[in-house]
Scaffold this active site. Structure first.
Site, PDB file in Angstrom:
ATOM      1  N   LYS A  83       0.991  -0.991  -0.001  1.00 27.82           N
ATOM      2  CA  LYS A  83       0.011   0.157   0.018  1.00 27.82           C
ATOM      3  C   LYS A  83       0.873   1.144   0.133  1.00 27.82           C
ATOM      4  O   LYS A  83       1.755   1.395   0.774  1.00 27.82           O
ATOM      5  CB  LYS A  83      -0.742  -0.173   1.076  1.00 27.82           C
ATOM      6  CG  LYS A  83      -2.024   0.665   1.232  1.00 27.82           C
ATOM      7  CD  LYS A  83      -3.016   0.307   2.595  1.00 27.82           C
ATOM      8  CE  LYS A  83      -4.216   1.192   2.517  1.00 27.82           C
ATOM      9  NZ  LYS A  83      -4.605   1.100   3.957  1.00 27.82           N
TER      10      LYS A  83
HETATM   11  C1  E4P Z   1      -8.341   1.994   3.853  1.00 33.31           C
HETATM   12  O1  E4P Z   1      -7.296   1.295   3.802  1.00 33.31           O
HETATM   13  C2  E4P Z   1      -7.896   2.761   5.489  1.00 33.31           C
HETATM   14  O2  E4P Z   1      -7.335   1.697   6.314  1.00 33.31           O
HETATM   15  C3  E4P Z   1      -9.380   2.940   5.958  1.00 33.31           C
HETATM   16  O3  E4P Z   1     -10.419   2.631   5.511  1.00 33.31           O
HETATM   17  C4  E4P Z   1      -9.197   4.489   6.710  1.00 33.31           C
HETATM   18  O4  E4P Z   1     -10.515   4.516   7.455  1.00 33.31           O
HETATM   19  P1  E4P Z   1     -10.905   5.851   8.371  1.00 33.31           P
HETATM   20  O5  E4P Z   1     -10.879   7.138   7.592  1.00 33.31           O
HETATM   21  O6  E4P Z   1     -12.194   5.482   8.992  1.00 33.31           O
HETATM   22  O7  E4P Z   1      -9.455   5.962   9.434  1.00 33.31           O
END
Ligand code: E4P
Length: 218
Positions: A83
Site C-alpha cells: 500500500k
Molecule cells: C483504508 O485502507 C483505510 O485503512 C481506512 O479505510 C481508513 O478509514 P478511516 O478514515 O475511518 O480511518
C-alpha cells in the site's frame, strides 16, 4: 462486491475469516499502532489467517525508501499487497512495483484525477476514502461513482475500486450501488450488516410456532 476487513486486530480477523465471507484485509499505520504489536509480526499472523490479499502500508515517503520497505513487506507472505500513498513518489513506486509483478493498493485517494493517475501507474486497487470526504462536507459516494465511470470508459484501466473509510452499514450499500469492486469495512460495521429487527422478530415467531408442533427435524 468483495468484502475486506479494515483492521490489524488478529482476533477480529480470525473471527470474521471463519464466516467464509471475508475476501481480504486492509491495514494502515494507525490500525497497526492500535494493536501495540510489531508490524512485521502482526502482518505475518494476518497473512496466515486469510487466503485473500492483505494490504500493508509503507511508512517511507520517498521512492527509494518505499521500494526498500516494499521488499521487506512482500517477503513476509505471498498475499501481501503493498500500500502506497497517493503522492508522486507513491505513484512512481506503484509503477515500479507493478512492473515487478507486485500488487499495489494506492491509498488516500480523494479525487477522480488521483484515481486516474493511480490506474495509469498500474495500481491493482485504488482506495477512495469516502468517510473522510463526508467528514468535510463533500460526498464520498459521488467520488466512487465518478471513478467507476472513468475506469469503465477505458478498457486499459483495470484497477479495482476499493471503497475505504466506511463508517456505517448504509455506506456499504451505497458503494455497492455505485459499483465499487471492493469495500473495506471496520469489523463492527461488517458484523452489523446482518442485523435487522424484523429478522429477529420473525425468527422468534417461527421458533415459537415450531415448538408448539412438538416436532423435531432430526
Ligand atoms: C483504508 O485502507 C483505510 O485503512 C481506512 O479505510 C481508513 O478509514 P478511516 O478514515 O475511518 O480511518
Amino acid at each position: 462486491m468483495k468484502f475486506f476487513v479494515d483492521t490489524a486486530d488478529i482476533d477480529e480477523i480470525r473471527e470474521l475469516a471463519e464466516t467464509g465471507l471475508l475476501d481480504g484485509v486492509t491495514t494502515n499505520p494507525s490500525l497497526v499502532a492500535k494493536t501495540g504489536r510489531h508490524f512485521r509480526d502482526a502482518l505475518a499472523d494476518i497473512c496466515a489467517a486469510v487466503d485473500g490479499p492483505v494490504s500493508a502500508e509503507v511508512a517511507a515517503t520517498d521512492f527509494d525508501g518505499m521500494m526498500a520497505e516494499a521488499e521487506v513487506l512482500a517477503g513476509i507472505a505471498d498475499n501481501v499487497v503493498i500500500k502506497v500513498p497517493l503522492t508522486w513518489d507513491g505513484l512512481k513506486a506503484c509503477r515500479a512495483l507493478s512492473i515487478q509483478g507486485r500488487r499495489v493498493n494506492v491509498t488516500l485517494c480523494f479525487s477522480a484525477n488521483q484515481a486516474l493517475l493511480a490506474a495509469k501507474a498500474g495500481a491493482t486497487y485504488i482506495s477512495p476514502f469516502i468517510g473522510r470526504l463526508d467528514d468535510i462536507g463533500a460526498d464520498g459516494i459521488d467520488l466512487i461513482a465518478e471513478i467507476r465511470t472513468i475506469y469503465d470508459n477505458y478498457d486499459a484501466l483495470t484497477t479495482e475500486v476499493l471503497a475505504a473509510s466506511i463508517r456505517t452499514p448504509v455506506s456499504v450499500k451505497q458503494v455497492a450501488l455505485a459499483g465499487a469492486d471492493v469495500a473495506t469495512i471496520p469489523p463492527g460495521v461488517l458484523k452489523a450488516l446482518v442485523k435487522h429487527p424484523l429478522t429477529d422478530i420473525g425468527l422468534e415467531r417461527f421458533l415459537a410456532d415450531w415448538k408448539a408442533t412438538g416436532q423435531t427435524i432430526v
